[in-house]
Design an enzyme around this catalytic site. Sequence first.
Site, short mmCIF file in Angstrom:
data_model
loop_
_atom_site.label_atom_id
_atom_site.label_comp_id
_atom_site.label_asym_id
_atom_site.label_seq_id
_atom_site.Cartn_x
_atom_site.Cartn_y
_atom_site.Cartn_z
N CYS A 1 -7.57 -5.96 2.40
CA CYS A 1 -8.87 -5.92 3.08
C CYS A 1 -9.97 -6.61 2.28
O CYS A 1 -11.06 -6.87 2.80
CB CYS A 1 -9.27 -4.47 3.36
SG CYS A 1 -8.18 -3.64 4.53
N ALA B 1 0.83 -1.22 0.00
CA ALA B 1 0.00 0.00 0.00
C ALA B 1 0.86 1.26 0.00
O ALA B 1 0.92 2.00 -0.97
CB ALA B 1 -0.95 -0.02 1.20
#
Length: 564
Positions: free
Chosen positions: A44, A12
């Site tokens: 996620c 990320a």
Amino acid sequence: MSKKYVIIGGVACGPKAAARLRRLDPEAEITLIEKSDVISYGGCGMPYYLSGEVKELEELWSTPVGVPRDPQFFKKVKNINVLNNTLAEKIDRKEKKVIVTNLKTNEKQEIPYDKLVLAVGSTPNVPPIKGIDLNNVFKLYHPYDAEKIKSLLESGKVKDAVIVGGGLIGLEVAEALTKQGVKVTVVEMMDKVLPKMLDTEMSMLLIKDMEKNKVDVLTSTKVLELEGDNEGNVKSVVTDKGKIDAQLVLISVGVRPNIKLAEEAGLEISENRAIKVNEYLQTSDPDIYAGGDCVDNENIIYNRRLYTPLGDIANIHGRIIANNIYGKEEKFPGTVGTSICKVFDFNVASVGMTEEMARKENKDIVTVLAPAPDKAHFYPTGKLIFIKLIGERQTGKIIGAQVVGYGDVAKRINMISVGLYYGITASDLANMDFAYAPPFSPAMENLIVAANIMRNKIDGIAKSISVMDVKKKLDNGEDFILLDVRSPKEIEMMSLPYENVRYIPLGALREKCDELPKDKEIIAFCKISLRGYEAQRILEEKGFKNVKFMDGGILAWPFECKMK
């Protein structure tokens, strides 16, 4: 001469920093190092791959139009060199180079840098449980973990699963496995699920809904060991409250910062055992930056650094790091700890401090629990949500909120999150100009109602007691009256099963208040305790001295009820 930027970590923060640096500095040489072969993935999304809502695993690392974000994509579109399947072994700060090893060929390489970014993420916590190395015991940390779990589910060998840990990922996976026809048990050592997000009564509302969806939830329960069969496959989980059959076990007890590389390089480590950074996300070495799950963050509400491993924060870090490396100075302002998840149809969100946390911080607080539909009460698609606010008594400043239920909790928690950044008070919140139309909210937005209740409590007009404290009184056998001021029809549908409950509809209370003893404590309630508050005011007007209303009413009561 062009700058050399090296970024370690490709999930990320790292890819965000790399992409932003390329936009700022078209001439720079940018290298992204990642030990896995998969980069820039949405971790996620893994529970939703297990549930079947995400059809293909590759979707987790693809662009919105379906192009995989692989090394070729980064090279062709962003001119970023990606070394995947490559482990960063050592940082030579003196020579300003990173020593890496190709995990497929074992070839070593030295990569020079002018500026270095550590986006090395976190490491799953692994509790010291006997049998944790058995087959079919998983951690959901990488897309390939999800692929292995999905393969086991598709084999048809899993009838029972145990999830060790009642945090965000654990509960999302509980839903996913249930949707795949597996009997799921969640085992949590704390006395509630989502212990960092929710107070007990809010957690109990969530547990109640999970149990409706056939998930067993065991709180205050410790896993002692995992038992295996003759082939080394897990077959059961032994807890301090008994044994549970399981052909699949997920260990989901949180993560810790990955600091090994930084520590070995002599960089400073924080009290939270994270890589220490300043407000510019710069480490103790001015040419090395760090962000994402490997660092801690200044928490605006606590006024100190806390570990906050969240994907959105990692992306924000990446952009800020790139700006600072390029010379476009920017500080990371800190966090307020906003979190959200969905468990079946029950939505859960929190920000700031819980009541429990605030009391540990020795704060003098006022709390509010306000249930109501998320739309105008007459609008047919309205769904129930519960709002809990935590505020400072002296200042009226909001320091925390929890919003749970079946309706739109995200909108409300985001409103509060913005407010917490700027020190919003209950009075500020009560007078906000929120958008209103019946399909979107009540005329008095739920947050405004909750804020006004808090103002009334601070002013001493509204006198309440929490559902948890009412239950304690009942369990202790205290002599008081629970005054139900709902209509007979409402009472017929749902009521509290206690001998000290008295029924007087609100409309008849002025006439019948003489039927109530003035020498006993009276706790009034209704569906959401709006009428309970009215009852408190009426009885005080009639000379009663010890009257309160039950926060949240019977809808917020997470304990036993008599249902029609």
